[in-house]
Motif scaffolding. Structure first.
Motif, PDB file in Angstrom:
ATOM      1  N   ARG A 150      -5.034   4.216  22.837  1.00 37.00           N
ATOM      2  CA  ARG A 150      -4.497   4.002  24.182  1.00 37.00           C
ATOM      3  C   ARG A 150      -5.631   3.814  25.192  1.00 37.00           C
ATOM      4  N   PHE A 151      -6.631   4.675  25.100  1.00 35.84           N
ATOM      5  CA  PHE A 151      -7.752   4.572  26.029  1.00 35.84           C
ATOM      6  C   PHE A 151      -8.491   3.243  25.851  1.00 35.84           C
ATOM      7  N   SER A 152      -8.628   2.776  24.613  1.00 37.61           N
ATOM      8  CA  SER A 152      -9.332   1.509  24.377  1.00 37.61           C
ATOM      9  C   SER A 152      -8.575   0.343  24.998  1.00 37.61           C
ATOM     10  N   LYS A 153      -7.262   0.392  24.975  1.00 38.44           N
ATOM     11  CA  LYS A 153      -6.467  -0.667  25.601  1.00 38.44           C
ATOM     12  C   LYS A 153      -6.631  -0.623  27.115  1.00 38.44           C
ATOM     13  N   LEU A 154      -6.632   0.569  27.666  1.00 41.57           N
ATOM     14  CA  LEU A 154      -6.877   0.737  29.095  1.00 41.57           C
ATOM     15  C   LEU A 154      -8.276   0.231  29.462  1.00 41.57           C
ATOM     16  N   ALA A 155      -9.268   0.580  28.660  1.00 44.18           N
ATOM     17  CA  ALA A 155     -10.647   0.171  28.939  1.00 44.18           C
ATOM     18  C   ALA A 155     -10.802  -1.350  28.882  1.00 44.18           C
ATOM     19  N   LEU A 184      -1.138   1.058  32.721  1.00 42.66           N
ATOM     20  CA  LEU A 184      -1.579   1.707  31.475  1.00 42.66           C
ATOM     21  C   LEU A 184      -2.180   3.077  31.766  1.00 42.66           C
ATOM     22  N   TYR A 185      -2.938   3.179  32.849  1.00 40.24           N
ATOM     23  CA  TYR A 185      -3.521   4.459  33.239  1.00 40.24           C
ATOM     24  C   TYR A 185      -2.422   5.480  33.547  1.00 40.24           C
ATOM     25  N   ARG A 186      -1.409   5.035  34.299  1.00 38.79           N
ATOM     26  CA  ARG A 186      -0.298   5.935  34.657  1.00 38.79           C
ATOM     27  C   ARG A 186       0.446   6.441  33.428  1.00 38.79           C
ATOM     28  N   LYS A 187       0.546   5.613  32.397  1.00 42.74           N
ATOM     29  CA  LYS A 187       1.337   5.957  31.203  1.00 42.74           C
ATOM     30  C   LYS A 187       0.467   6.360  30.021  1.00 42.74           C
ATOM     31  N   ASN A 198      -0.626   9.122  28.915  1.00 45.02           N
ATOM     32  CA  ASN A 198      -0.152  10.292  28.167  1.00 45.02           C
ATOM     33  C   ASN A 198       1.365  10.333  28.036  1.00 45.02           C
ATOM     34  N   ALA A 199       2.026   9.227  28.326  1.00 44.69           N
ATOM     35  CA  ALA A 199       3.486   9.149  28.225  1.00 44.69           C
ATOM     36  C   ALA A 199       3.903   8.893  26.779  1.00 44.69           C
ATOM     37  N   SER A 200       5.190   8.746  26.578  1.00 36.92           N
ATOM     38  CA  SER A 200       5.695   8.455  25.236  1.00 36.92           C
ATOM     39  C   SER A 200       5.215   7.075  24.790  1.00 36.92           C
ATOM     40  N   ALA A 201       5.307   6.828  23.493  1.00 29.85           N
ATOM     41  CA  ALA A 201       4.894   5.529  22.949  1.00 29.85           C
ATOM     42  C   ALA A 201       5.715   4.400  23.564  1.00 29.85           C
ATOM     43  N   ASN A 209       1.431   5.966  18.858  1.00 29.01           N
ATOM     44  CA  ASN A 209       2.474   6.912  18.448  1.00 29.01           C
ATOM     45  C   ASN A 209       2.669   7.949  19.555  1.00 29.01           C
ATOM     46  N   ASP A 210       3.725   8.718  19.414  1.00 24.97           N
ATOM     47  CA  ASP A 210       3.941   9.842  20.343  1.00 24.97           C
ATOM     48  C   ASP A 210       3.062  11.010  19.946  1.00 24.97           C
TER      49      ASP A 210
END
Length: 170
Positions: free
Chosen positions: A11-16, A94-97, A99-102, A169-170
């Motif tokens: 997730r972080f890599s996609k945000l980055a 992406l930053y806002r979500k 830590n959200a669900s998948a 994943n969640d």
């Protein structure tokens, strides 16, 4: 201590990646506005086809009107602004979500994907297809940015694929 999981890293890599592309877009916008005369000169030479080989052979394709040069350049700047704003919005979503669900994280990708598609339109359709194929930009020794656009596409297109794939994943 909080351990970083593979899912969090993905997730972080996609945000980055979106942040990197957004930063690039901001630099491009700044460059085009802060150094308008230099970048306008580039666009005018490409559209005029005055530095390509066999100028007379393709003269019917050339656009020699300075008014049209400015309008086309502003169209390109507008497209860059649109893709940059979409990428920035996508980065924020992406930053806002993060830590959200998948499902929520995946749904947050829409602005990012639209921004990346718009960037591909700018660097593939506008520069590679129209600039290189129609205006023979690749035949100019001075005003050839085809390879530069290809380098950008080589980063953006795989990023589009990676970001759009749902592997979180969640």
């Amino acid at each position: 201590m909080n351990n970083l999981t593979t899912n969090q890293t993905i997730r972080f890599s996609k945000l980055a990646l979106m942040a990197f592309i957004s930063f690039f877009g901001l630099l491009m916008m700044y460059s085009n506005l802060a150094d308008y005369p230099t970048n306008y000169e580039y666009v005018a030479h490409i559209l005029s086809m005055d530095t390509t080989k066999d100028q007379t052979k393709y003269a019917n394709r050339a656009i020699t009107s300075p008014m049209l040069h400015h309008r086309i350049y502003w169209f390109i700047i507008t497209l860059e602004v649109i893709y940059t704003v979409l990428c920035l919005m996508g980065t924020y979503q992406l930053y806002r979500k993060l830590n959200a669900s998948a499902d929520d994280f995946h749904e947050a990708k829409s602005y990012a994907l639209m921004g990346l598609l718009m960037a591909i339109f700018v660097y593939f359709v506008c520069i590679q297809v129209v600039g290189v194929e129609w205006f023979n930009m690749d035949q100019s020794e001075i005003w050839n940015y085809g390879e530069w656009a290809q380098i950008i596409l080589n980063f953006i297109f795989p990023s589009l694929i990676y970001i759009s794939i749902r592997i979180e994943n969640d």
